[in-house]
Motif scaffolding. Structure first.
Motif, short mmCIF file in Angstrom:
data_model
loop_
_atom_site.label_atom_id
_atom_site.label_comp_id
_atom_site.label_asym_id
_atom_site.label_seq_id
_atom_site.Cartn_x
_atom_site.Cartn_y
_atom_site.Cartn_z
N ALA A 44 0.84 -1.20 0.00
CA ALA A 44 0.00 0.00 0.00
C ALA A 44 0.87 1.25 0.00
CB ALA A 44 -0.92 -0.01 1.22
N ARG A 45 1.94 1.21 0.76
CA ARG A 45 2.86 2.34 0.81
C ARG A 45 3.53 2.58 -0.54
NH1 ARG A 45 5.76 5.17 4.66
NH2 ARG A 45 7.81 5.89 3.97
N ILE A 46 3.92 1.49 -1.20
CA ILE A 46 4.57 1.59 -2.51
C ILE A 46 3.63 2.21 -3.53
CG2 ILE A 46 5.44 0.21 -4.44
CD1 ILE A 46 6.56 -1.74 -2.28
N VAL A 47 2.40 1.71 -3.57
CA VAL A 47 1.43 2.22 -4.53
C VAL A 47 1.08 3.67 -4.23
CG1 VAL A 47 -0.94 1.98 -5.38
CG2 VAL A 47 0.47 -0.06 -5.03
N ARG A 48 0.91 3.98 -2.96
CA ARG A 48 0.58 5.36 -2.58
C ARG A 48 1.69 6.32 -3.00
NH1 ARG A 48 -0.64 4.24 2.18
NH2 ARG A 48 1.34 4.70 3.23
N ARG A 49 2.93 5.92 -2.80
CA ARG A 49 4.05 6.78 -3.19
C ARG A 49 4.08 6.97 -4.70
NH1 ARG A 49 10.58 5.75 -2.53
NH2 ARG A 49 11.17 7.95 -2.50
N ALA A 50 3.80 5.91 -5.44
CA ALA A 50 3.79 6.02 -6.90
C ALA A 50 2.70 6.98 -7.37
CB ALA A 50 3.60 4.64 -7.52
N VAL A 77 8.58 2.78 -12.60
CA VAL A 77 9.75 1.91 -12.36
C VAL A 77 9.79 1.49 -10.90
CG1 VAL A 77 12.27 1.89 -12.27
CG2 VAL A 77 11.11 2.83 -14.27
N TYR A 78 9.46 2.40 -10.00
CA TYR A 78 9.48 2.09 -8.57
C TYR A 78 8.52 0.96 -8.23
CZ TYR A 78 8.75 2.78 -3.55
OH TYR A 78 8.63 2.60 -2.20
N VAL A 79 7.31 1.03 -8.74
CA VAL A 79 6.32 -0.01 -8.44
C VAL A 79 6.77 -1.36 -8.98
CG1 VAL A 79 3.99 -0.82 -8.95
CG2 VAL A 79 4.35 1.55 -8.28
N ILE A 80 7.18 -1.39 -10.24
CA ILE A 80 7.57 -2.67 -10.86
C ILE A 80 8.80 -3.25 -10.18
CG2 ILE A 80 8.34 -3.78 -12.98
CD1 ILE A 80 6.73 -1.66 -14.52
N ALA A 81 9.82 -2.41 -9.99
CA ALA A 81 11.06 -2.89 -9.39
C ALA A 81 10.84 -3.32 -7.94
CB ALA A 81 12.14 -1.82 -9.47
N ALA A 82 10.00 -2.59 -7.21
CA ALA A 82 9.73 -2.93 -5.82
C ALA A 82 9.12 -4.32 -5.70
CB ALA A 82 8.81 -1.89 -5.19
N ILE A 83 8.17 -4.62 -6.54
CA ILE A 83 7.54 -5.95 -6.52
C ILE A 83 8.58 -7.03 -6.80
CG2 ILE A 83 5.87 -7.45 -7.68
CD1 ILE A 83 4.17 -4.91 -8.17
N LEU A 84 9.43 -6.78 -7.78
CA LEU A 84 10.45 -7.77 -8.14
C LEU A 84 11.48 -7.94 -7.02
CD1 LEU A 84 11.00 -6.71 -11.86
CD2 LEU A 84 9.72 -8.69 -11.02
N VAL A 85 11.87 -6.86 -6.38
CA VAL A 85 12.84 -6.94 -5.29
C VAL A 85 12.26 -7.71 -4.10
CG1 VAL A 85 14.09 -5.57 -3.56
CG2 VAL A 85 14.13 -4.89 -5.96
N LEU A 86 10.97 -7.52 -3.85
CA LEU A 86 10.33 -8.19 -2.73
C LEU A 86 10.21 -9.69 -2.95
CD1 LEU A 86 7.52 -5.65 -1.79
CD2 LEU A 86 9.45 -6.33 -0.36
N HIS A 87 10.13 -10.11 -4.21
CA HIS A 87 9.83 -11.52 -4.48
C HIS A 87 10.93 -12.30 -5.18
CE1 HIS A 87 5.64 -11.26 -3.18
NE2 HIS A 87 5.60 -10.06 -3.74
N LEU A 88 11.97 -11.64 -5.65
CA LEU A 88 13.05 -12.33 -6.33
C LEU A 88 14.38 -12.06 -5.65
CD1 LEU A 88 12.21 -11.59 -10.09
CD2 LEU A 88 11.60 -13.62 -8.76
N GLY A 89 15.21 -13.10 -5.58
CA GLY A 89 16.54 -12.94 -5.03
C GLY A 89 17.46 -12.25 -6.02
N PRO A 90 18.66 -11.86 -5.57
CA PRO A 90 19.59 -11.13 -6.43
C PRO A 90 19.93 -11.86 -7.73
CG PRO A 90 20.32 -11.07 -4.15
CD PRO A 90 19.18 -12.03 -4.21
N MET A 91 20.12 -13.17 -7.67
CA MET A 91 20.48 -13.90 -8.88
C MET A 91 19.36 -13.86 -9.91
SD MET A 91 22.77 -15.43 -10.53
CE MET A 91 23.98 -15.65 -9.22
N ARG A 92 18.13 -14.08 -9.47
CA ARG A 92 17.01 -14.03 -10.39
C ARG A 92 16.80 -12.63 -10.94
NH1 ARG A 92 12.28 -18.03 -7.92
NH2 ARG A 92 13.52 -19.96 -8.05
N ARG A 93 17.06 -11.63 -10.12
CA ARG A 93 16.94 -10.26 -10.61
C ARG A 93 18.00 -9.96 -11.66
NH1 ARG A 93 17.57 -7.16 -5.40
NH2 ARG A 93 16.89 -8.94 -4.16
#
Length: 373
Positions: free
Chosen positions: A82-88, A122-138
């Motif tokens: 919710a915070r991520i979306v609100r900021r976007a 970019v913030y919303v998309i990248a945030a979701i990916l960072v929350l759910h994917l490890g560094p190697m997958r990113r």
């Protein structure tokens, strides 16, 4: 060994980047700007071209620290979303406000894309990916994104013609015109258009991988080794970008894959330097102005752009003429009393503008006023 949830180098690098953005966006005279601090005409990369990808990179680099801190503080993932979306949403709204003011009085053709809008998406998309994917997958994903974007630009025909990378004929501009119509910056497309969001996300993911690497458990010995390793990674990425540029030109407007690698490499090198000075050697005196800017980066950027847009509006009446504040200051106030070249005077005005906003940032920093954007 403990996990670190904050690095002074991240704040300083963010502040340096904001200072660069203010510098290139506030010359004394738009027609008197040194080539190195104006955007490349099309292909190529100047100082002005690297500051925005640097900001996207540092946006990604800060995510592992910010998210870990919030999740460890018993914040539910749903609340974080919710915070991520609100900021976007706030960023998009502020970006549209800037576009509205910039387009006045011809607001019917107001531009829709923009710098803050791209940051938000970019913030919303990248945030979701960072929350759910490890560094190697990113890392794998960012490679897929830049290669996929390359394929789209160079292989997909459009508008009844073949693929192309020319200013007047490229898929990115074609998409922008189809989606936004006349509500774009240039007749051929928009430098913050839709298709360029794909590699911009890759830039943020590159930053997130670097940030994750810095955040992990580290001893004093490991911390001392990190700047060298970061520099090696930065050199490798930058060299990859230059080599790729032989077939896919460096181009900020298209945000080409070579541009991602080149600017990402430079950003990694810059962060490594900041990390060495601030977090390893603890030499922070030089960085104070940038730490102030890094405390409220987007708020200061928004205010500087707001005043910059207003200074380009013809609301002054001097000697029977209607002038913009920028023109009046440069030609009527400063130019008659200086003998330096127009480009140097224009640069001095830009530096003075940065200094003013550093003072504003310091005021907010000293009083611990954080404007959440």
């Amino acid at each position: 060994m403990t996990q670190r949830h904050h690095l002074a180098s991240l704040d300083a690098f963010r502040g340096i980047t904001v200072a660069g953005m203010i510098l290139v966006n506030n010359p004394g005279n738009w027609n008197s700007v040194f080539e190195g601090i104006s955007h490349a005409d099309w292909n190529g990369c100047t100082f002005a071209d690297v500051v925005f990808p640097f900001f996207i990179f540092i946006l990604g680099a800060a995510m592992p620290f910010a998210f870990a801190r919030r999740l460890e503080g018993d914040s539910a993932t749903r609340d974080l979303y919710a915070r991520i979306v609100r900021r976007a949403v706030y960023l998009i709204a502020l970006g549209l406000v800037l576009n509205f003011i910039s387009s006045m009085p011809m607001v019917a053709g107001m531009r829709i894309p923009g710098v803050l809008q791209r940051i938000a998406v970019v913030y919303v998309i990248a945030a979701i990916l960072v929350l759910h994917l490890g560094p190697m997958r990113r890392t794998v994903l960012l490679i897929v994104l830049v290669l996929g974007h390359w394929a789209l630009l160079t292989l997909v025909p459009f508008g009844g013609g073949p693929a192309g990378l020319a200013r007047a004929h490229n898929l990115s501009g074609f998409v922008d015109i189809a989606v936004f119509g006349r509500h774009i910056l240039n007749p051929w497309g928009d430098p913050e258009g839709l298709l360029g969001t794909i590699p911009a996300v890759a830039t943020a993911l590159m930053g997130s991988v670097v940030g994750e690497w810095l955040r992990r458990h580290q001893s004093e010995v490991a911390a001392a080794l990190r700047p060298g390793r970061l520099m090696a990674a930065g050199v490798a990425a930058a060299v990859a970008g230059i080599l790729w540029a032989r077939t896919l030109p460096l181009n900020k407007a298209l945000w080409t894959g070579s541009f991602v690698m080149w600017t990402g490499g430079l950003a990694t090198l810059s962060l490594a330097g900041c990390y060495l000075l601030l977090d390893v050697l603890d030499r922070r005196g030089w960085a104070a102005p940038f730490l102030w800017l890094g405390f409220n980066p987007l708020a200061v950027y928004f205010l500087s752009e707001l005043f910059g847009d207003l200074s380009d509006k013809p609301w002054l009446h001097v000697g029977g003429q209607t002038l913009t504040f920028r023109s009046w200051l440069f030609w009527d106030v400063l130019r008659p009393f200086t003998s330096i070249g127009d480009e140097w005077l224009s640069l001095l005005v830009a530096v003075a503008t940065v200094t003013i906003w550093i003072a504003v940032a310091r005021f907010l920093y000293v009083r611990k006023i954080r404007i959440q954007v």
